[in-house]
Design a protein around this motif. Structure first.
Motif, PDB file in Angstrom:
ATOM      1  N   MET A   1     -30.785  25.217 -29.100  1.00  0.00           N
ATOM      2  CA  MET A   1     -29.678  26.092 -29.465  1.00  0.00           C
ATOM      3  C   MET A   1     -30.077  27.568 -29.411  1.00  0.00           C
ATOM      4  SD  MET A   1     -26.542  26.141 -30.074  1.00  0.00           S
ATOM      5  CE  MET A   1     -26.338  24.364 -30.284  1.00  0.00           C
ATOM      6  N   ILE A   2     -31.351  27.850 -29.747  1.00  0.00           N
ATOM      7  CA  ILE A   2     -31.800  29.241 -29.725  1.00  0.00           C
ATOM      8  C   ILE A   2     -31.690  29.824 -28.329  1.00  0.00           C
ATOM      9  CG2 ILE A   2     -33.813  30.738 -29.996  1.00  0.00           C
ATOM     10  CD1 ILE A   2     -34.658  28.971 -32.356  1.00  0.00           C
ATOM     11  N   ASP A  66     -21.952  21.458 -40.956  1.00  0.00           N
ATOM     12  CA  ASP A  66     -22.209  21.746 -39.545  1.00  0.00           C
ATOM     13  C   ASP A  66     -21.145  22.689 -38.998  1.00  0.00           C
ATOM     14  OD1 ASP A  66     -19.943  20.186 -39.106  1.00  0.00           O
ATOM     15  OD2 ASP A  66     -21.001  18.583 -38.066  1.00  0.00           O
ATOM     16  N   LEU A 119     -36.095  34.505 -33.852  1.00  0.00           N
ATOM     17  CA  LEU A 119     -35.543  33.155 -33.952  1.00  0.00           C
ATOM     18  C   LEU A 119     -36.547  32.049 -33.635  1.00  0.00           C
ATOM     19  CD1 LEU A 119     -31.951  33.709 -32.506  1.00  0.00           C
ATOM     20  CD2 LEU A 119     -32.547  33.027 -34.848  1.00  0.00           C
ATOM     21  N   LEU A 124     -35.174  25.335 -37.535  1.00  0.00           N
ATOM     22  CA  LEU A 124     -33.758  25.183 -37.219  1.00  0.00           C
ATOM     23  C   LEU A 124     -32.949  24.649 -38.389  1.00  0.00           C
ATOM     24  CD1 LEU A 124     -33.927  23.794 -33.569  1.00  0.00           C
ATOM     25  CD2 LEU A 124     -33.337  26.104 -34.320  1.00  0.00           C
ATOM     26  N   ASP A 125     -33.641  24.110 -39.415  1.00  0.00           N
ATOM     27  CA  ASP A 125     -32.909  23.621 -40.580  1.00  0.00           C
ATOM     28  C   ASP A 125     -32.873  24.653 -41.710  1.00  0.00           C
ATOM     29  OD1 ASP A 125     -35.563  23.512 -41.281  1.00  0.00           O
ATOM     30  OD2 ASP A 125     -35.512  21.443 -42.017  1.00  0.00           O
ATOM     31  N   ARG A 126     -33.325  25.873 -41.454  1.00  0.00           N
ATOM     32  CA  ARG A 126     -33.277  26.922 -42.475  1.00  0.00           C
ATOM     33  C   ARG A 126     -31.831  27.175 -42.880  1.00  0.00           C
ATOM     34  NH1 ARG A 126     -31.994  32.264 -43.279  1.00  0.00           N
ATOM     35  NH2 ARG A 126     -33.544  33.667 -44.231  1.00  0.00           N
ATOM     36  N   LEU A 137     -29.694  26.724 -39.567  1.00  0.00           N
ATOM     37  CA  LEU A 137     -29.767  27.775 -38.555  1.00  0.00           C
ATOM     38  C   LEU A 137     -29.189  27.334 -37.223  1.00  0.00           C
ATOM     39  CD1 LEU A 137     -30.676  30.517 -37.497  1.00  0.00           C
ATOM     40  CD2 LEU A 137     -32.975  29.544 -37.156  1.00  0.00           C
ATOM     41  N   ASP A 138     -29.509  26.117 -36.762  1.00  0.00           N
ATOM     42  CA  ASP A 138     -29.013  25.700 -35.451  1.00  0.00           C
ATOM     43  C   ASP A 138     -27.489  25.625 -35.425  1.00  0.00           C
ATOM     44  OD1 ASP A 138     -28.943  23.393 -37.052  1.00  0.00           O
ATOM     45  OD2 ASP A 138     -29.302  22.064 -35.355  1.00  0.00           O
ATOM     46  N   GLN A 139     -26.873  25.214 -36.538  1.00  0.00           N
ATOM     47  CA  GLN A 139     -25.412  25.147 -36.597  1.00  0.00           C
ATOM     48  C   GLN A 139     -24.791  26.534 -36.757  1.00  0.00           C
ATOM     49  OE1 GLN A 139     -23.468  22.140 -36.175  1.00  0.00           O
ATOM     50  NE2 GLN A 139     -25.491  21.785 -35.280  1.00  0.00           N
ATOM     51  N   LEU A 141     -26.075  29.173 -35.371  1.00  0.00           N
ATOM     52  CA  LEU A 141     -26.117  29.702 -34.007  1.00  0.00           C
ATOM     53  C   LEU A 141     -25.026  29.092 -33.139  1.00  0.00           C
ATOM     54  CD1 LEU A 141     -29.964  29.815 -33.332  1.00  0.00           C
ATOM     55  CD2 LEU A 141     -28.449  31.716 -33.933  1.00  0.00           C
TER      56      LEU A 141
END
Length: 208
Positions: A1-2, A66, A119, A124-126, A137-139, A141
């Motif tokens: 995702m980043i 999400d 990033l 990604l779960d921050r 974080l991934d969601q 983004l």
């Protein structure tokens, strides 16, 4: 995702650098009551806001949601353009763009470069606070990727230039997210028929 987010932000930077943007800066955009300047500022906020949110401490407590749940949390009848929220969105877009097209693009690229360094170092779960909700974080983004892709098209249409292509990994993520939102709003069968059986499609199906 980043990488999908950063690569799509790079595409947006190219459109923000278009000479047509400066020429049409104060003209109406393709979105009702949005000037081109405000729309450009709103597009840029998809990057600015990520940097702002990451500068804050991760929210304590709160249920992680999400991207689909985030967008559905604001679902409902389309607000009137003069309601407080749509009006505020336009105002903030204009505030971001107040320095003019060149300044906006410079600020956008500077934020994009800082995020490109920051990033990849973050899990990604921050948890990230996003307008009163908490997302990994991934969601987070993904929500901004949807904003980038949708408003990239809005701005290109406003400038009467071809909509730039975005990376396949971005289109896949955005289409999947929008499809899941549409299914949640309209149920599976109407969405499936719209996509696969046009002769059985009935009402228009939209995510938003």
């Amino acid at each position: 995702m980043i990488s999908a987010f950063l690569d799509t932000a790079e595409v947006a930077s190219g459109l923000l650098r278009s000479p047509v943007l400066a020429e049409r800066w104060e003209q109406p955009s393709a979105l009702a009551q949005f000037r081109v300047s405000g729309l450009a500022g709103h597009l840029a906020r998809a990057v600015f806001n990520v940097e702002r949110w990451l500068a804050e401490l991760p929210p304590a407590g709160g249920t992680l949601i999400d991207a689909v749940a985030y967008f559905l949390s604001g679902a409902g009848p389309a607000p009137h353009l003069e309601d407080a929220v749509p009006r505020r969105i336009r105002e903030v877009g204009e505030q971001e763009a107040a320095g003019g097209p060149a300044a906006l693009t410079e600020e956008f690229d500077a934020a994009r470069a800082r995020l490109a360094a920051q990033l990849p170092t973050m899990p990604l779960d921050r948890p990230v606070g996003v307008f009163g909700r908490v997302l990994p974080l991934d969601q987070c983004l993904l929500t901004r990727l949807v904003e980038l892709v949708v408003h990239l098209d809005d701005l290109a249409v406003s400038l009467e230039v071809p909509t730039p292509s975005v990376p396949a990994k971005a289109t896949d993520a955005v289409i999947a997210c929008l499809t899941r939102i549409a299914v949640a709003r309209h149920n599976f069968l109407p969405v499936m028929r719209t996509l696969a059986r046009r002769e059985r499609a009935t009402d228009p199906i939209a995510a938003f």
